[in-house]
Write a protein that holds these residues in place. Sequence first.
Motif, PDB file in Angstrom:
ATOM      1  N   GLU B 199       0.826  -1.217   0.000  1.00  0.00           N
ATOM      2  CA  GLU B 199       0.000   0.000   0.000  1.00  0.00           C
ATOM      3  C   GLU B 199       0.853   1.258   0.000  1.00  0.00           C
ATOM      4  O   GLU B 199       0.424   2.312  -0.504  1.00  0.00           O
ATOM      5  CB  GLU B 199      -0.999  -0.004   1.166  1.00  0.00           C
ATOM      6  CG  GLU B 199      -0.435   0.279   2.547  1.00  0.00           C
ATOM      7  CD  GLU B 199       0.183  -0.939   3.207  1.00  0.00           C
ATOM      8  OE1 GLU B 199       0.646  -1.859   2.495  1.00  0.00           O
ATOM      9  OE2 GLU B 199       0.235  -0.966   4.457  1.00  0.00           O
ATOM     10  N   LYS B 384       4.356   4.543   7.862  1.00  0.00           N
ATOM     11  CA  LYS B 384       3.837   3.248   8.318  1.00  0.00           C
ATOM     12  C   LYS B 384       4.802   2.698   9.343  1.00  0.00           C
ATOM     13  O   LYS B 384       5.970   2.451   9.046  1.00  0.00           O
ATOM     14  CB  LYS B 384       3.685   2.262   7.155  1.00  0.00           C
ATOM     15  CG  LYS B 384       3.179   0.896   7.631  1.00  0.00           C
ATOM     16  CD  LYS B 384       2.829  -0.042   6.499  1.00  0.00           C
ATOM     17  CE  LYS B 384       2.319  -1.375   7.064  1.00  0.00           C
ATOM     18  NZ  LYS B 384       1.852  -2.291   5.984  1.00  0.00           N
ATOM     19  N   ALA B 462      -6.936  -2.564   7.908  1.00  0.00           N
ATOM     20  CA  ALA B 462      -6.110  -2.156   6.771  1.00  0.00           C
ATOM     21  C   ALA B 462      -6.979  -1.846   5.557  1.00  0.00           C
ATOM     22  O   ALA B 462      -8.027  -2.478   5.358  1.00  0.00           O
ATOM     23  CB  ALA B 462      -5.109  -3.258   6.432  1.00  0.00           C
ATOM     24  N   ASP B 545      -7.155   2.329   8.681  1.00  0.00           N
ATOM     25  CA  ASP B 545      -5.799   2.890   8.787  1.00  0.00           C
ATOM     26  C   ASP B 545      -5.478   3.857   7.656  1.00  0.00           C
ATOM     27  O   ASP B 545      -5.654   3.536   6.486  1.00  0.00           O
ATOM     28  CB  ASP B 545      -4.769   1.746   8.731  1.00  0.00           C
ATOM     29  CG  ASP B 545      -4.593   1.076  10.082  1.00  0.00           C
ATOM     30  OD1 ASP B 545      -4.607   1.777  11.093  1.00  0.00           O
ATOM     31  OD2 ASP B 545      -4.443  -0.162  10.094  1.00  0.00           O
TER      32      ASP B 545
END
Lengths: 558, 558
Positions: B199, B384, B462, B545
């Motif tokens: 991602e 992240k 997610a 998220d």
Amino acid sequence: MGTRIVIIGANAAGAKAAAKARRIDPGAEITVVDRGEFISYGACGIPYYVSDTVQEVAELMSTPVGVMRDAAFFRKVKGVEVLTGMEAVAIGRKEKTVSLREDSTGAIRTLSYDRLVLATGSSPVTLPLKGKELSGIFTVKTIEDAELLKEKASSSTRACIVGGGLIGLETAEALLERGLTVTLVEMRNQLLPGVLDPEMARIVEKHLAEKGVAIHVGCTVEGFDGNGRVENVATTAGNVPAKLVVLAPGVKPNVTLAREAGLEIGATGAIAVNERMQTSDPAIYACGDCCETTHLVTGQKVHIPLGSTANKQGRVAGINVAGGDAAFAGVIGTAIVKVCDMNAGKTGLTETEARSAGFMVETVLAPAPDRAHFFPGAKPIALKLVAEKESGRILGLQAVGLGAVDKRIDAAVAAITFGATAAQLAQLDLAYAPPYAAAMDNLIVAADILRNKLEGHARGIAPAEVKRKLDEGDDFILLDVRSPGEHSEVRIAGAKLVPLGALREKMEMLPKDKEIVTFCKISLRGYEAQKIMEAAGFGDVKFMDGGILTWPYDLERG
Amino acid sequence: MGTRIVIIGANAAGAKAAAKARRIDPGAEITVVDRGEFISYGACGIPYYVSDTVQEVAELMSTPVGVMRDAAFFRKVKGVEVLTGMEAVAIGRKEKTVSLREDSTGAIRTLSYDRLVLATGSSPVTLPLKGKELSGIFTVKTIEDAELLKEKASSSTRACIVGGGLIGLETAEALLERGLTVTLVEMRNQLLPGVLDPEMARIVEKHLAEKGVAIHVGCTVEGFDGNGRVENVATTAGNVPAKLVVLAPGVKPNVTLAREAGLEIGATGAIAVNERMQTSDPAIYACGDCCETTHLVTGQKVHIPLGSTANKQGRVAGINVAGGDAAFAGVIGTAIVKVCDMNAGKTGLTETEARSAGFMVETVLAPAPDRAHFFPGAKPIALKLVAEKESGRILGLQAVGLGAVDKRIDAAVAAITFGATAAQLAQLDLAYAPPYAAAMDNLIVAADILRNKLEGHARGIAPAEVKRKLDEGDDFILLDVRSPGEHSEVRIAGAKLVPLGALREKMEMLPKDKEIVTFCKISLRGYEAQKIMEAAGFGDVKFMDGGILTWPYDLERG
């Protein structure tokens, strides 16, 4: 009925404590009281509002997605009641009440609490100076201050700033940007005392002087003259004509409410708290600029008010008053300031601070480009690392320059927090690609030189000591090992030129028994020269820390 | 006679080892051998030489003060003999000799050593592809490669790059800057595998696509066609016409010399060394791209060739061959790349790497401006963080965006190296002033959310999992809590809008027993919404998220 949580002060620490308490305890009754009209604003942005870098005051009071953080926002989003224009005037600890005075009416009301949070902030230190009540004299702490200052600045041409700390420098830049002629007066004999050692502060001072700021260090203000309005600042360095004066002598914690309530005030003058942000009264917490905290390098209590710390402490206080359990470890004295394209900051202890805390120290000055030297846009920065001599533990980093000093400071923050030694710092796997750093990052280079010094391979001497030797006519050789081209551009008077590339051939002409101090632009060739000469039997060779780039005194040019 | 030290390879590691050995042992006879003509250059600068960002090749081979690092420099300044155009073809371990073949004449000569350093570097992986011998197909490793590539690029319009790793992306940018149309082909189904999780890589991919690069991920090259010169790249996604092809499939360590000499080669395929950079033969050391090292997070051996690591290892090897005692601890897998104004990097382990190393992990995606949101020039970055679930120890950080990702990575490098937990990371005293960071730095925000998750307060989901739910028609509510204005600009299809400010009033209309996934722009309001709804008795609320800013899939606009 839920726990009654009352928070006094609605800026960084108070607002954060309220929001966090709400998330931990959905049933609590949370009330925030503030004497101002503006709440939860980015107070650190005020100099940028003065300079019009930030155009709208609303930007300082909004969330990153543009939502105004006002009383309605707190009520609707956070479920928190905010009372503005209310000053907390007394705490009844026995009955657990706070007395509030409504600014507009003078009416007194009482709020009961189960747990109380003091987030009363800090205020500019008051200077006992003749004429300080004259109009045209400002402090820069609140949005109201900033509005008044901006108005005055647009009709003024000459400003005098009293105080060469973080806020003084930010305000100097702001007023320069508004086109004013700026004089800056600092009582101590350097800018940014407490942030930088003298030779690092000199880099900032030179830069500001080049930008046109008249700087008087070691200069005390004696009073202000004028007829109703300020027209002159009387100082030990003479008169400074100015119709606009900004007082930036530092801040003191707002502790009156706490003191009158009998809460313990620490030796720093700020409210004493434990790791849970709890005051000497277990039902009362404090966070932000009004309380003291622990310096993690010295273990001493300190009062270092910063918005970043206020947020962290507010989170901890918020959790604890809502029945959770959190602790705030402390700070390591990090500070940073942008002033006229120059970045200057530090973390941990300066050499001055370290010595006065009783440490035996070794230091290094390491100037270098902030990324691969061949990458366009590389800008110089100078690092000063301070380590404990015996253990090699890093005690502090200062960084000054046009380039990226902030990332070196942040990496050092983490390293110092975890007790890194110079050897460990030198092996950090820092991010490398030419747009970001040299293959050996500035921090790595500085840490390597420091290791060389700590291990006795490299022998450095501070620029100030070299200057003293020159001034006092000591019998030594100051050896410039740069190229003839570099030497013809700029040089230290009294230095002898022997380029490093010719040193192995020509050093026979130098006396082996005399003290020799080598230097180059940044000190790496200076160190190289020291090693070459030592190997050839020279008995007393040192290199000058930082080279010509951090030489804080006059240079010959052209 | 001094110790005879022979070093094979005159780039980062070898040159550093030579210089350091000289400083430790002034009496040593130090000889460096290199098969190329250019020595000690900044190989990582080559893509920038290709783009003309760096104009002169000499800049890559000079010291920061502009002194050319050639054989004469090494002789005069370092007291080190450099033999170029000489390939080391065999090591006689018993007799302690190296056989060298002179490139120009083919003559063989023999050098005796007391201690030998292998700094033989790495080479691009060779792909067994049909037509790879056609002209117009390049690798980018040496200055010679770059010269040829630049010449070809100036007469070409379409280029195809094979490989979406660091060098592939840097070369893509370089060729874009030269005005070529660029297609990039990557075998795995994301860019920057090993650097970013999917991602995060999508953010880079979208950005490059916006800049006009045609990207094919999950696409394998089958061969090259052309008549003497390449004209077409045959791939599993079809033909890519291109008269210029750059192969950037990664590098492999140059270990032939070591292997033929019977030295131990590690499981990574690189030369095995201990902490002192000593190979299985105590008289032979290795450093730089040719050897393996230890990953300090996993404890596993890895081969991660980088100029920064090469310098650190070269220093250690140099000290040890000169009779000193130094150790290199290892790396933590830091990498960074600039590609078309976007910065992307990581340190420690990605989620993918952490899971495959057997860690139970918790992660957070945290996008935010890189400085105070009100400060002009603030640019978005997404972080992240990956932590070990049980201990909260930070395992890795990825950072991608237009803003300052490098400093967050460097701070995390130090934190991860010293085993910081999310709670410790969240309290780092990072440098704060509006031009550098928000009062709560991106790292602090990310670490706080991670703590909230680890402590069970925050429940995240997610983006990939949300996408799966949407695609498979799961019975859940995707709740957009942004403002109507934000929603009208861009939105996720299928999401229901209830602005956060209206949530406390309107949530009664939502079913309390259904799964609800909240989100906003960056996830903070999403988390706030989760807490509000949980407090109101909703049984299964999570926030997505990273919010819409790191949603890697299609969005509805306008």
